[in-house]
Design a protein around this motif. Structure first.
Motif, PDB file in Angstrom:
ATOM      1  N   ASN A  69      -1.438  -2.994  -1.443  1.00 17.87           N
ATOM      2  CA  ASN A  69      -0.649  -1.850  -0.995  1.00 17.87           C
ATOM      3  C   ASN A  69      -0.445  -0.865  -2.132  1.00 17.87           C
ATOM      4  O   ASN A  69      -0.424  -1.249  -3.304  1.00 17.87           O
ATOM      5  CB  ASN A  69       0.718  -2.325  -0.464  1.00 17.87           C
ATOM      6  N   ARG A  91       1.556   1.874 -12.271  1.00 17.80           N
ATOM      7  CA  ARG A  91       1.654   3.159 -12.979  1.00 17.80           C
ATOM      8  C   ARG A  91       2.936   3.249 -13.783  1.00 17.80           C
ATOM      9  O   ARG A  91       3.070   4.071 -14.683  1.00 17.80           O
ATOM     10  CB  ARG A  91       1.681   4.317 -11.977  1.00 17.80           C
ATOM     11  N   GLY A 111      -5.960   6.278   4.723  1.00 21.70           N
ATOM     12  CA  GLY A 111      -5.543   5.111   3.935  1.00 21.70           C
ATOM     13  C   GLY A 111      -5.084   3.958   4.806  1.00 21.70           C
ATOM     14  O   GLY A 111      -5.298   3.943   6.031  1.00 21.70           O
ATOM     15  N   GLY A 112      -4.440   2.981   4.185  1.00 20.40           N
ATOM     16  CA  GLY A 112      -4.021   1.774   4.896  1.00 20.40           C
ATOM     17  C   GLY A 112      -3.043   2.075   6.016  1.00 20.40           C
ATOM     18  O   GLY A 112      -3.262   1.724   7.181  1.00 20.40           O
ATOM     19  N   PRO A 139       4.064  10.560   3.448  1.00 22.00           N
ATOM     20  CA  PRO A 139       4.286   9.743   2.252  1.00 22.00           C
ATOM     21  C   PRO A 139       4.088  10.525   0.946  1.00 22.00           C
ATOM     22  O   PRO A 139       3.865   9.927  -0.106  1.00 22.00           O
ATOM     23  CB  PRO A 139       3.189   8.681   2.395  1.00 22.00           C
ATOM     24  N   PHE A 177       8.359   8.741   3.654  1.00 22.12           N
ATOM     25  CA  PHE A 177       8.293   7.302   3.372  1.00 22.12           C
ATOM     26  C   PHE A 177       7.518   6.980   2.102  1.00 22.12           C
ATOM     27  O   PHE A 177       7.118   5.830   1.894  1.00 22.12           O
ATOM     28  CB  PHE A 177       7.728   6.529   4.573  1.00 22.12           C
ATOM     29  N   GLY A 178       7.347   7.944   1.232  1.00 20.01           N
ATOM     30  CA  GLY A 178       6.652   7.636  -0.011  1.00 20.01           C
ATOM     31  C   GLY A 178       6.703   8.808  -0.965  1.00 20.01           C
ATOM     32  O   GLY A 178       7.218   9.881  -0.645  1.00 20.01           O
ATOM     33  N   HIS A 215      10.587   0.124   3.502  1.00 17.30           N
ATOM     34  CA  HIS A 215      10.367  -1.286   3.895  1.00 17.30           C
ATOM     35  C   HIS A 215      11.183  -2.183   2.978  1.00 17.30           C
ATOM     36  O   HIS A 215      11.865  -3.101   3.421  1.00 17.30           O
ATOM     37  CB  HIS A 215       8.864  -1.573   3.779  1.00 17.30           C
ATOM     38  N   ASN A 216      11.139  -1.870   1.688  1.00 15.22           N
ATOM     39  CA  ASN A 216      11.856  -2.677   0.711  1.00 15.22           C
ATOM     40  C   ASN A 216      13.365  -2.660   0.984  1.00 15.22           C
ATOM     41  O   ASN A 216      14.035  -3.693   0.899  1.00 15.22           O
ATOM     42  CB  ASN A 216      11.568  -2.138  -0.693  1.00 15.22           C
ATOM     43  N   ALA A 245      -5.410   4.093  -6.725  1.00 14.25           N
ATOM     44  CA  ALA A 245      -4.732   4.984  -7.682  1.00 14.25           C
ATOM     45  C   ALA A 245      -5.427   6.339  -7.762  1.00 14.25           C
ATOM     46  O   ALA A 245      -4.777   7.357  -7.998  1.00 14.25           O
ATOM     47  CB  ALA A 245      -4.701   4.335  -9.068  1.00 14.25           C
TER      48      ALA A 245
END
Ligand SMILES: NC(=O)c1ccc[n+]([C@@H]2O[C@H](COP(=O)([O-])OP(=O)(O)OC[C@H]3O[C@@H](n4cnc5c(N)ncnc54)[C@H](OP(=O)(O)O)[C@@H]3O)[C@@H](O)[C@H]2O)c1
Length: 330
Positions: A40, A48, A150-151, A218, A240-241, A269-270, A317
């Motif tokens: 993820n 980073r 992306g994912g 994100p 969300f990011g 999510h965390n 990345a």
């Protein structure tokens, strides 16, 4: 046991596959013999050195696993040792043995292969929660997703038809990624070039000239102006990011939100793992149930072992990865 360890902030040069003592489950936890673990972007943000993504070095990355129950911690009565499960791990998922809260460990139904199951605890659960809980998606609404190839982006395309469908638009950072997103199910995808007005016009045209009901973003605050320009009255933007890293800009002034009848929602999510784990567990179960029907097809790239992960993190990345990556650990 073999585990990926990041020794300091930087790049792949600080990621090492080490032989470590397997972790033991504490009270309320389960130890899992991991067969597959999801990769993820959050692991890349930790690598980073982005603020808030690791508490200390060395960092043990990995937040979603599939495998079998190895041992139960104090106070945990099941699932039985040997049961196939998935789990959202707070850290340390990219390892042959991982530990997760029992509340975030879910049995895998028959018919779901472990390399696919491994994408549910973070990837598919997040995607479901973004659309439903945070985004309040209603069948037939239009959705715009940034980082569409992306994912998470490709998971939205796979899941949306199961939630009632709607027009799905995307943006990508490079023109060559647009085709990949279209292949996964996007109706229209445009690269985020240098001219935001032109991008807005193209996206609006791709939605038949109408405003967009739900935006999943994100990109920190980098695309927020665009999102607000495109939003239908009463539309929702879920932030969300912060893929680019760095300090995001302040949110737009109140009149801009009032004028647009806009809702801006944050999603983590965390944060849910800590404050509402039952929501995450329910989303994992729902994703697994959908997969078990055979109706939800989620392609994944399976890496052969942990030594392949740092190079895959490099791809993420650099914004050059496509779709979802999982590593095999058996
Ligand atoms: N809030 C949460 O709980 C949560 C949970 C899961 C994922 N996320 C976020 O959702 C996004 C997608 O996650 P994922 O794991 O599926 O990753 P991913 O989309 O497969 O890869 C990250 C993507 O971010 C975009 N990006 C934009 N600026 C970038 C930069 N400066 N460097 C590198 N990439 C950049 C790239 O796509 P484009 O160039 O096409 O934009 C890149 O492909 C990530 O931003 C992640 O942090 C948040």
């Amino acid at each position: 046991m073999r585990a990926l360890v990041m020794t300091e902030a930087g790049g792949a040069e600080h990621s090492h596959v080490l032989d470590l003592e397997p972790p033991r489950p504490g009270p309320g936890q389960i130890a899992i013999d991991v067969t597959h673990a999801g990769l993820n972007f959050v692991d890349v943000m930790a690598r980073r050195g982005d603020g808030g993504y690791t508490a200390a070095w060395p960092h043990h990355p990995g937040k979603e696993v599939a495998g079998t129950v190895r041992a139960l911690g104090a106070g945990v009565t099941g699932p039985a040792v040997g049961t196939p499960v998935v789990a959202a791990t707070r850290t340390g998922g990219l390892a042959r043995v991982a530990v997760a809260d029992a509340a975030l460990t879910v049995p895998v139904p028959d018919g779901v292969p472990p390399h696919v199951a491994a994408t549910t605890p973070l990837g598919l659960a997040t995607t479901l929660l973004l659309l439903t809980d945070a985004g309040r998606f209603a069948p037939g609404e239009s959705v715009l997703v940034h980082s569409a190839s992306g994912g998470i982006g490709t998971a939205v395309a796979r899941l949306l038809p199961h939630l009632g469908g709607g027009r799905l638009l995307g943006t990508v950072g490079r023109p060559e990624k647009a085709e990949a997103a279209r292949r996964h199910g996007y109706d229209a995808v445009h690269a985020r070039g240098t001219d935001p007005a032109d991008l807005a016009a193209r996206l609006r045209a791709a939605n038949g000239g109408r405003g967009i009901d739900l935006v999943l973003d994100p990109l920190g605050t980098a695309a927020l102006d665009l999102d607000l320009d495109l939003l239908a009255p009463g539309g929702r933007i879920v932030l969300f990011g912060n893929a680019g890293g760095g300090v995001p800009d302040p949110l737009p002034p109140l009149p801009r939100l009032l004028g647009a009848n806009a809702t801006i929602t944050g999603f983590s999510h965390n944060g849910l793992l800590t404050h509402a784990p039952a929501k995450v567990a329910a989303a994992i179960r729902r994703a697994l149930d959908l997969l078990a029907t055979g109706a939800l097809d989620t392609p994944v790239t399976v890496l052969p072992d942990l030594t392949a992960v740092p190079a895959a993190h490099d791809l993420l990345a650099a914004g050059r990865a496509e779709g979802k990556y999982v590593v095999a650990l058996h």
